[in-house]
Design a protein around this motif. Structure first.
Motif, PDB file in Angstrom:
ATOM      1  N   UNK A  66       0.813  -1.207   0.000  1.00  0.00           N
ATOM      2  CA  UNK A  66       0.000   0.000   0.000  1.00  0.00           C
ATOM      3  C   UNK A  66       0.852   1.266   0.000  1.00  0.00           C
ATOM      4  N   UNK A  67       2.082   1.171   0.491  1.00  0.00           N
ATOM      5  CA  UNK A  67       2.935   2.347   0.580  1.00  0.00           C
ATOM      6  C   UNK A  67       3.601   2.438   1.926  1.00  0.00           C
ATOM      7  N   UNK A  68       3.785   3.646   2.421  1.00  0.00           N
ATOM      8  CA  UNK A  68       4.506   3.847   3.674  1.00  0.00           C
ATOM      9  C   UNK A  68       3.812   3.196   4.871  1.00  0.00           C
ATOM     10  N   UNK A  69       2.514   2.950   4.784  1.00  0.00           N
ATOM     11  CA  UNK A  69       1.817   2.294   5.903  1.00  0.00           C
ATOM     12  C   UNK A  69       2.312   0.873   6.132  1.00  0.00           C
ATOM     13  N   UNK A  70       2.983   0.268   5.153  1.00  0.00           N
ATOM     14  CA  UNK A  70       3.539  -1.082   5.295  1.00  0.00           C
ATOM     15  C   UNK A  70       4.947  -1.087   5.880  1.00  0.00           C
TER      16      UNK A  70
END
Length: 127
Positions: free
Chosen positions: A66-70
């Motif tokens: 998903x992006x930085x949330x991972x």
């Protein structure tokens, strides 16, 4: 379990190492604030931090995340500890409630005279 390694340029390291099993661990090499032509961007440590995090985001998304949330952990290398606050402000803005574990280290120098370098570890569940 499988291990995939991704290089975006002809380098002696992987930009991303994905370990696949129950989920996928991504080990993202230290990112400098390069533009698309592999030139260091102009600007202060805040601008360079944003660019490093953009590159990390793109690598995670490219691996199916998903992006930085991972991102679960980052290591930050700074030339000057007095730049920590500017870096911290950008980190808070970009990660919001999904802040990763983090370590910051002062270094004597970085390649290409960069002000900051950031490496990351991300986890993608069920990917």
């Amino acid at each position: 379990m499988t291990i995939d390694r991704t290089r975006t340029n002809e380098t002696s390291y992987s930009d991303l190492v994905a370990v696949r099993g129950t989920g996928t661990w991504l080990y993202i090499a230290g990112q400098l604030a390069f533009d698309d032509s592999r030139r260091l961007i102009e600007g202060d440590v805040a601008a360079q931090t944003h660019r490093c995090l953009d590159l990390i985001h793109d690598l995670v998304v490219g691996a199916g995340g998903a992006g930085l949330s991972d991102v679960v952990a980052i290591t930050v290398y700074l030339l000057r500890l007095e730049d920590y606050e500017a870096f911290d402000d950008v980190r808070a803005e970009r990660f919001r409630e999904n802040r990763p574990a983090s370590a910051a280290v002062k270094v004597a120098g970085l390649l290409f005279d960069a002000q900051i370098e950031i490496s990351a570890v991300a986890f993608l569940a069920n990917v």
